[in-house]
Design a protein around this motif. Sequence first.
Motif, PDB file in Angstrom:
ATOM      1  N   LEU A 168     -25.019  27.423 -46.573  1.00 29.53           N
ATOM      2  CA  LEU A 168     -24.044  26.338 -46.666  1.00 29.53           C
ATOM      3  C   LEU A 168     -24.592  25.065 -46.031  1.00 29.53           C
ATOM      4  O   LEU A 168     -25.076  25.080 -44.894  1.00 29.53           O
ATOM      5  N   ARG A 169     -24.500  23.959 -46.778  1.00 29.42           N
ATOM      6  CA  ARG A 169     -25.021  22.674 -46.311  1.00 29.42           C
ATOM      7  C   ARG A 169     -23.937  21.605 -46.200  1.00 29.42           C
ATOM      8  O   ARG A 169     -24.038  20.722 -45.351  1.00 29.42           O
ATOM      9  N   HIS A 170     -22.923  21.672 -47.050  1.00 23.66           N
ATOM     10  CA  HIS A 170     -21.877  20.646 -47.058  1.00 23.66           C
ATOM     11  C   HIS A 170     -20.504  21.317 -47.060  1.00 23.66           C
ATOM     12  O   HIS A 170     -20.252  22.223 -47.872  1.00 23.66           O
ATOM     13  N   LEU A 171     -19.637  20.859 -46.164  1.00 23.33           N
ATOM     14  CA  LEU A 171     -18.289  21.407 -46.044  1.00 23.33           C
ATOM     15  C   LEU A 171     -17.306  20.253 -45.890  1.00 23.33           C
ATOM     16  O   LEU A 171     -17.470  19.397 -45.021  1.00 23.33           O
ATOM     17  N   ASP A 172     -16.284  20.235 -46.753  1.00 22.67           N
ATOM     18  CA  ASP A 172     -15.275  19.174 -46.715  1.00 22.67           C
ATOM     19  C   ASP A 172     -13.930  19.777 -46.319  1.00 22.67           C
ATOM     20  O   ASP A 172     -13.340  20.558 -47.064  1.00 22.67           O
ATOM     21  N   LEU A 173     -13.446  19.417 -45.123  1.00 24.52           N
ATOM     22  CA  LEU A 173     -12.148  19.874 -44.615  1.00 24.52           C
ATOM     23  C   LEU A 173     -11.193  18.704 -44.428  1.00 24.52           C
ATOM     24  O   LEU A 173     -10.192  18.828 -43.711  1.00 24.52           O
ATOM     25  N   SER A 174     -11.460  17.602 -45.073  1.00 29.00           N
ATOM     26  CA  SER A 174     -10.655  16.399 -44.867  1.00 29.00           C
ATOM     27  C   SER A 174      -9.281  16.529 -45.523  1.00 29.00           C
ATOM     28  O   SER A 174      -9.065  17.346 -46.417  1.00 29.00           O
ATOM     29  N   ALA A 175      -8.350  15.711 -45.030  1.00 33.37           N
ATOM     30  CA  ALA A 175      -7.000  15.611 -45.600  1.00 33.37           C
ATOM     31  C   ALA A 175      -6.294  16.960 -45.631  1.00 33.37           C
ATOM     32  O   ALA A 175      -5.773  17.392 -46.653  1.00 33.37           O
ATOM     33  N   ASN A 176      -6.274  17.620 -44.478  1.00 28.77           N
ATOM     34  CA  ASN A 176      -5.526  18.860 -44.309  1.00 28.77           C
ATOM     35  C   ASN A 176      -4.568  18.718 -43.136  1.00 28.77           C
ATOM     36  O   ASN A 176      -4.267  17.600 -42.722  1.00 28.77           O
ATOM     37  N   GLN A 177      -4.118  19.842 -42.593  1.00 27.37           N
ATOM     38  CA  GLN A 177      -3.197  19.833 -41.461  1.00 27.37           C
ATOM     39  C   GLN A 177      -3.826  20.500 -40.243  1.00 27.37           C
ATOM     40  O   GLN A 177      -3.142  21.102 -39.425  1.00 27.37           O
ATOM     41  N   LEU A 178      -5.132  20.386 -40.106  1.00 28.04           N
ATOM     42  CA  LEU A 178      -5.844  21.011 -39.001  1.00 28.04           C
ATOM     43  C   LEU A 178      -5.631  20.220 -37.710  1.00 28.04           C
ATOM     44  O   LEU A 178      -5.939  19.032 -37.653  1.00 28.04           O
ATOM     45  N   ILE A 191     -24.683  22.556 -41.098  1.00 26.35           N
ATOM     46  CA  ILE A 191     -23.927  21.901 -42.158  1.00 26.35           C
ATOM     47  C   ILE A 191     -23.611  20.450 -41.804  1.00 26.35           C
ATOM     48  O   ILE A 191     -23.656  20.029 -40.653  1.00 26.35           O
ATOM     49  N   GLN A 192     -23.268  19.742 -42.864  1.00 27.62           N
ATOM     50  CA  GLN A 192     -22.724  18.389 -42.753  1.00 27.62           C
ATOM     51  C   GLN A 192     -21.258  18.495 -43.156  1.00 27.62           C
ATOM     52  O   GLN A 192     -20.943  18.945 -44.261  1.00 27.62           O
ATOM     53  N   VAL A 193     -20.358  18.106 -42.267  1.00 28.35           N
ATOM     54  CA  VAL A 193     -18.940  18.391 -42.461  1.00 28.35           C
ATOM     55  C   VAL A 193     -18.118  17.109 -42.399  1.00 28.35           C
ATOM     56  O   VAL A 193     -18.446  16.166 -41.690  1.00 28.35           O
ATOM     57  N   ASN A 194     -17.039  17.104 -43.184  1.00 33.32           N
ATOM     58  CA  ASN A 194     -16.071  16.003 -43.175  1.00 33.32           C
ATOM     59  C   ASN A 194     -14.784  16.527 -42.546  1.00 33.32           C
ATOM     60  O   ASN A 194     -14.131  17.418 -43.089  1.00 33.32           O
ATOM     61  N   LEU A 195     -14.422  15.980 -41.376  1.00 31.24           N
ATOM     62  CA  LEU A 195     -13.241  16.428 -40.636  1.00 31.24           C
ATOM     63  C   LEU A 195     -12.160  15.354 -40.575  1.00 31.24           C
ATOM     64  O   LEU A 195     -11.199  15.489 -39.815  1.00 31.24           O
ATOM     65  N   SER A 196     -12.273  14.331 -41.374  1.00 27.92           N
ATOM     66  CA  SER A 196     -11.357  13.193 -41.278  1.00 27.92           C
ATOM     67  C   SER A 196      -9.974  13.521 -41.839  1.00 27.92           C
ATOM     68  O   SER A 196      -9.789  14.510 -42.556  1.00 27.92           O
ATOM     69  N   ALA A 197      -9.012  12.661 -41.475  1.00 27.79           N
ATOM     70  CA  ALA A 197      -7.643  12.737 -42.007  1.00 27.79           C
ATOM     71  C   ALA A 197      -6.971  14.066 -41.701  1.00 27.79           C
ATOM     72  O   ALA A 197      -6.353  14.696 -42.569  1.00 27.79           O
ATOM     73  N   ASN A 198      -7.075  14.512 -40.446  1.00 27.31           N
ATOM     74  CA  ASN A 198      -6.369  15.680 -39.948  1.00 27.31           C
ATOM     75  C   ASN A 198      -5.647  15.296 -38.656  1.00 27.31           C
ATOM     76  O   ASN A 198      -6.122  14.430 -37.916  1.00 27.31           O
ATOM     77  N   PRO A 199      -4.516  15.921 -38.335  1.00 26.94           N
ATOM     78  CA  PRO A 199      -3.781  15.583 -37.098  1.00 26.94           C
ATOM     79  C   PRO A 199      -4.360  16.302 -35.879  1.00 26.94           C
ATOM     80  O   PRO A 199      -3.726  17.178 -35.290  1.00 26.94           O
ATOM     81  N   TRP A 200      -5.542  15.918 -35.447  1.00 28.45           N
ATOM     82  CA  TRP A 200      -6.252  16.637 -34.411  1.00 28.45           C
ATOM     83  C   TRP A 200      -5.566  16.543 -33.048  1.00 28.45           C
ATOM     84  O   TRP A 200      -5.014  15.507 -32.693  1.00 28.45           O
ATOM     85  N   HIS A 201      -5.661  17.646 -32.292  1.00 25.66           N
ATOM     86  CA  HIS A 201      -5.188  17.648 -30.908  1.00 25.66           C
ATOM     87  C   HIS A 201      -6.182  16.967 -29.984  1.00 25.66           C
ATOM     88  O   HIS A 201      -5.876  16.714 -28.828  1.00 25.66           O
ATOM     89  N   LEU A 210     -17.976  19.407 -32.617  1.00 22.16           N
ATOM     90  CA  LEU A 210     -18.803  18.243 -32.902  1.00 22.16           C
ATOM     91  C   LEU A 210     -20.202  18.377 -32.313  1.00 22.16           C
ATOM     92  O   LEU A 210     -21.123  17.682 -32.739  1.00 22.16           O
ATOM     93  N   ARG A 211     -20.369  19.260 -31.344  1.00 25.37           N
ATOM     94  CA  ARG A 211     -21.701  19.543 -30.814  1.00 25.37           C
ATOM     95  C   ARG A 211     -22.464  20.524 -31.696  1.00 25.37           C
ATOM     96  O   ARG A 211     -23.675  20.641 -31.591  1.00 25.37           O
ATOM     97  N   GLN A 212     -21.725  21.239 -32.564  1.00 21.38           N
ATOM     98  CA  GLN A 212     -22.344  22.257 -33.415  1.00 21.38           C
ATOM     99  C   GLN A 212     -22.749  21.709 -34.783  1.00 21.38           C
ATOM    100  O   GLN A 212     -23.674  22.234 -35.408  1.00 21.38           O
ATOM    101  N   VAL A 213     -22.048  20.680 -35.283  1.00 18.50           N
ATOM    102  CA  VAL A 213     -22.229  20.244 -36.663  1.00 18.50           C
ATOM    103  C   VAL A 213     -22.661  18.778 -36.715  1.00 18.50           C
ATOM    104  O   VAL A 213     -22.653  18.074 -35.703  1.00 18.50           O
ATOM    105  N   ARG A 214     -22.999  18.362 -37.946  1.00 16.70           N
ATOM    106  CA  ARG A 214     -23.277  16.946 -38.218  1.00 16.70           C
ATOM    107  C   ARG A 214     -22.161  16.410 -39.099  1.00 16.70           C
ATOM    108  O   ARG A 214     -21.766  17.052 -40.080  1.00 16.70           O
ATOM    109  N   LEU A 215     -21.656  15.260 -38.760  1.00 20.73           N
ATOM    110  CA  LEU A 215     -20.586  14.657 -39.548  1.00 20.73           C
ATOM    111  C   LEU A 215     -21.149  13.985 -40.787  1.00 20.73           C
ATOM    112  O   LEU A 215     -22.238  13.401 -40.755  1.00 20.73           O
ATOM    113  N   ALA A 216     -20.398  14.085 -41.883  1.00 21.84           N
ATOM    114  CA  ALA A 216     -20.781  13.386 -43.098  1.00 21.84           C
ATOM    115  C   ALA A 216     -20.781  11.882 -42.839  1.00 21.84           C
ATOM    116  O   ALA A 216     -19.916  11.374 -42.108  1.00 21.84           O
TER     117      ALA A 216
END
Length: 313
Positions: A168-178, A191-201, A210-216
């Motif tokens: 796995l190289r690309h993962l998109d989790l944006s626009a969810n309720q995480l 992986i390169q991951v998209n974590l935007s548009a979530n209601p993060w704590h 964020l120390r484990q992955v690279r942001l898109a």
Amino acid sequence: MGTEVGPWAPSLAGHPEVLLLTCSLCLLTLVPPGPLAPLWSTWQPPRSYSTPGLCQSAAMLPPARHLLSLLLVVGTGGTMPSPGVPPQGCYTAEEAGERTFRCSQAGLSAVPPGIPNDTRKLYLDANRLASVPAGAFRHLPVLEELDLSHNVLAHLSGAAFQGLAGTLRHLDLSANQLASVPVEAFVGLQIQVNLSANPWHCDCALQEVLRQVRLAPGTGTGIVCGPGARPDLVGQEFLPLAGEEELCGAGRGGAQRSTDVALLVTMGGWLALVVAYLVHYVWQNRDESRRPLKRSPKPPVRSEDSSTLSTMV
């Protein structure tokens, strides 16, 4: 009564799989469906291997359509093929030479079955997925890109991406309720991951992820603290906060920081003891130096010595 034999009957006799397939086609076109039970008491195999003979014999059998599956099983060596039809709204395609499985806007509430195991790109975006269970994609050994955006994901299992560490190289989790995700879900993933548009704590778990992955590229500004975060963090971008504040306490970075603080406190305590001892020592010596010196008394002069001294004088 004999059955007419076609001119190509000998060649068919040497290829039973072709013979069975031809017979099944005849059964489908000539005979309506019927129950299987009477078949076994009335049907006898034809004496000839010719296709016309087989079809003429098949025409006399009312339950012949139900022989199709049986004939295919026998002709393929005893295994029933399973085509694996994609769920409604899903389809496979070749995009840039890579097998792609698309289930966008298919109304899915769970990861669908039947995804080909040679899929390299999987799109499950714009559905109603609320969670990803453990091992949901472990049967996809060559999956490189996974799009789970625009769902209602609120929970990820710690083993949600089990089996994808090497591919796995690309993962998109944006626009969810995480609001938070387990760090274990991303351990070992490059992986390169998209974590935007979530209601993060905006908690320790997110900081560790964020120390484990690279942001898109261009998605970091979309990681914003949601209503469940600390009141002073709500509405703020998380990346600048993560660089300024350690949120893990006893976590990986927090443990090191706590150890450093404890070491400094210990050293400071020892230094204070040494200084206190030196001050006490100096003070004691100062008191001793202020006391007057005591003169030793002179020995008394004897009378004989006094008379001798007077005579001499």
